[in-house]
Design a protein around this motif. Structure first.
Motif, mmCIF file in Angstrom:
data_model
loop_
_atom_site.group_PDB
_atom_site.id
_atom_site.type_symbol
_atom_site.label_atom_id
_atom_site.label_comp_id
_atom_site.label_asym_id
_atom_site.label_seq_id
_atom_site.Cartn_x
_atom_site.Cartn_y
_atom_site.Cartn_z
ATOM 1 N N VAL A 64 0.700 -1.132 0.022
ATOM 2 C CA VAL A 64 0.005 -0.046 0.069
ATOM 3 C C VAL A 64 0.864 1.303 -0.061
ATOM 4 N N PHE A 94 -4.548 2.615 6.498
ATOM 5 C CA PHE A 94 -4.820 1.134 6.446
ATOM 6 C C PHE A 94 -4.431 0.118 7.474
ATOM 7 N N VAL A 121 -7.256 -7.361 -0.834
ATOM 8 C CA VAL A 121 -6.563 -6.056 -1.297
ATOM 9 C C VAL A 121 -5.518 -6.325 -2.343
#
Ligand SMILES: Nc1ncnc2c1ncn2[C@@H]1O[C@H](COP(=O)(O)OP(=O)(O)OP(=O)(O)O)[C@@H](O)[C@H]1O
Ligand SMILES: [Mg+2]
Lengths: 314, 249
Positions: A64, A94, A121
């Motif tokens: 991420v 996150f 994800v």
């Protein structure tokens, strides 16, 4: 910290600073990768070794951070340096979300749910061609001029890694760090002396997410690419092994573990495709023979030299 | 100070605590006695929030604290020690108590000041008062059982409590350790003015230090009264001595 430790660290840092002067380009790249993986493993260890939280899918936060940084650089016209802050912040946010969802579960279930959510994800990143580049990832990411040469990328990685390690070291030594270690050893007791266990764990998860994101943003600088495998669960396993191998109750263990694993992976991959097999064997050997990791083992031996542990009769 | 009314807790249909009642006045030392499995530990867990009761109420200083999580109960200045030693194994004796002090001073959100520079004086004082100061740098895992039990109490003191709950404080201790521990409990009550609730199997200790006694059998309160009242109560003798009519002790 003892004088020897400070001298040792100083010497280590000087050597690291000199690397690009005499090492060929490939090795400079390799050391950059080791540094950022070491940072990644250390951030995992903040919650794993010091927090006792089974963070099984740490790579997601790394991914991420890397994607956050990249998308900022490629899709917005904002100042590029901002991307290197936004990426890690995205990881931290996150971490908060995943933390809030998973924190109610006890140890193993926490890890299992995290793996499921993380895989979700990964699947999104893998499929969403228009936004993330899908399984191809994104290549040739435009990096700010001053960081684009391998040497400057190396120095940037070195400085940011050292700074991050320093901050994490401070955190572990702080009252928050003490509380976290107390929670690791005994959550019920921690509650009973007035510590809000869940909130402390949540903050630890956010911090770990942030520093994993920093590692992700460093990868963008060093490699100029991102790809979905950065948040695949096999990488999480690899980071986990770095911590266990290096010593998960020591601060520098994960960095050492990262050095060993990254170096091995690089050289083993030249001879065989069975890296996963090698990794599995390493994992087994560590669990069987070095349950406290390399550094943990050294520390144990070292301490024994000075004083036999005194165990009193019952 | 503490008032427990008809507290109950069922585990999978088994009534571990069933209509327990208890009152502890300020400055008192109250003992809970009862055979193994009577529900003493569960009662303490209910009071301190580690387990939530099915029904009943816990009042502390006229405030309803029923079902509060442990960290909030601790903030009301109720501390406890555990029957089964429950400390931070990988940390030193000093750190164990220090965390407790830091927590009380709400410093555990501080991310950047080194712990090593904080709460040293107070932690040392607590260790001194329980007699563990000399062993402060030992890793807890290497302590003797008796010392760990005392460390339990020291950690509880880190919260600067008004009300102290001790679950079998002397269990498993050698004779000499036991007498030191009893002296410590007396000292806490007399010089620091703590209100103490404890449970214990050794009747000599119970009658030696308690002002009042609550007897628990199968989860329920049989009687709560002064030592004399309890000593010659029939129901207590039924429970303990299988109906023989000798007074306890
Ligand atoms: N979490 C739990 N789940 C199921 N049963 C429990 C639980 N905790 C306690 N019990 C049961 O409740 C009963 C009371 O236990 P408790 O530990 O409160 O007794 P005690 O009076 O403290 O006994 P001892 O003197 O042996 O310490 C026991 O039969 C025990 O098995
Ligand atoms: Mg008990």
């Amino acid at each position: 910290m003892s004088r020897q430790t400070i001298l040792g660290l100083g010497a280590g840092i000087i050597v690291l600073l000199l690397f690009p002067v005499f090492l060929p380009r490939f090795y400079v790249y390799l050391v950059s990768i080791i540094l950022l993986y070491g940072l990644l493993a250390t951030s995992l260890n903040l919650v794993l070794g010091y927090g006792g939280i089974f963070q099984f899918h740490h790579a997601v936060f790394y991914g991420v951070g890397a994607y956050g940084t990249t998308l900022m650089l490629t899709k917005t016209g904002l100042p590029p340096m901002l991307a290197f802050i936004v990426g890690p912040l995205a990881s931290a946010a996150f971490g908060l979300v995943i933390g809030i969802i998973c924190i109610r579960l006890s140890k193993l279930y926490f890890g299992m749910l995290q793996i499921s959510l993380g895989s979700l994800v990964w699947a999104i990143v893998y499929r969403w061609y228009s936004f993330t580049g899908g399984d191809d990832g994104i290549h040739g990411i435009p990096i700010p001029e001053m960081l684009s040469s391998p040497k400057s990328a190396y120095y940037y990685t070195l400085i940011i890694t050292l700074a991050s390690l320093f901050v994490m070291w401070k955190i572990i030594r702080s009252p928050f760090g003490s509380a976290l270690q107390g929670i690791r050893d005994n959550p019920v007791r921690s509650e009973m002396i007035g510590i809000n266990v869940r909130m402390h764990q949540l903050l630890a998860l956010v911090l770990a997410g942030f520093f994993a994101g920093v590692a992700g943003s460093l990868f963008v600088v060093v490699d100029n690419t991102v790809f979905p495998d950065m948040l695949f669960w096999t990488l999480s396993l690899e980071i986990l092994i770095m911590c266990l191998l290096g010593g998960w109750f020591t601060f520098l263990g994960p960095m050492l573990g990262a050095a060993v694993i990254v170096a091995l992976r690089t050289f083993v991959s030249a001879y065989t495709d069975y890296w996963a097999l090698v990794l599995g064997i390493i994992m087994m050997l560590v669990i069987l023979f070095l349950p406290n990791g390399i550094l943990g083992y050294v520390e144990e031996k070292f301490k024994r030299g000075f004083m036999e542990p005194e165990i009193e009769g019952q | 100070m503490l008032e427990v009314t008809s507290l109950s807790k069922t585990f999978d249909g088994f009534k571990a605590v069933n209509d327990a009642n208890l009152a502890v006045g300020k400055g008192e030392i109250v003992a809970v006695i009862g055979p193994n499995g009577a529900g003493k530990t569960t009662l303490f867990n209910l009071i301190t929030g580690i387990i939530k009761p099915d029904s009943g109420r816990v009042l502390f200083k006229n405030e309803d604290i029923t079902g509060l999580p442990p960290h909030e109960v601790c903030r009301k200045r109720i501390s406890r020690s555990f029957q089964i030693v429950n400390v931070f194994q990988r940390l030193t004796v000093f750190e164990n108590v220090q965390i407790s002090v830091l927590s009380r001073e709400k410093m555990t959100w501080n991310l950047f000041t080194p712990s090593a520079s904080l709460a040293i004086k107070e932690t040392d004082e607590i260790l001194e008062s329980v007699g563990l100061l000399k062993k402060k740098n030992r890793t807890t895992a290497l302590l003797s059982h008796g010392d760990r039990k005392v460390l339990e109490i020291a950690m509880a003191l880190g919260g600067n409590p008004e009300f102290l709950i001790l679950d079998e404080p002397t269990a498993g201790m050698a004779a000499e350790e036991t007498s030191r521990c009893i002296d410590l409990i007396k000292k806490l009550s007399q010089t620091m003015g703590l209100t103490i609730l404890f449970c214990e199997h050794d009747m000599e200790i119970v009658f030696g230090i308690a002002n009042r006694i609550m007897v628990m059998v199968r989860g329920g309160t049989v009687i709560q009264g002064s030592c004399e009242e309890v000593r010659c109560n029939e129901a207590v003798q039924d429970a303990y001595l299988g109906g023989s009519d000798v007074c306890l002790m």
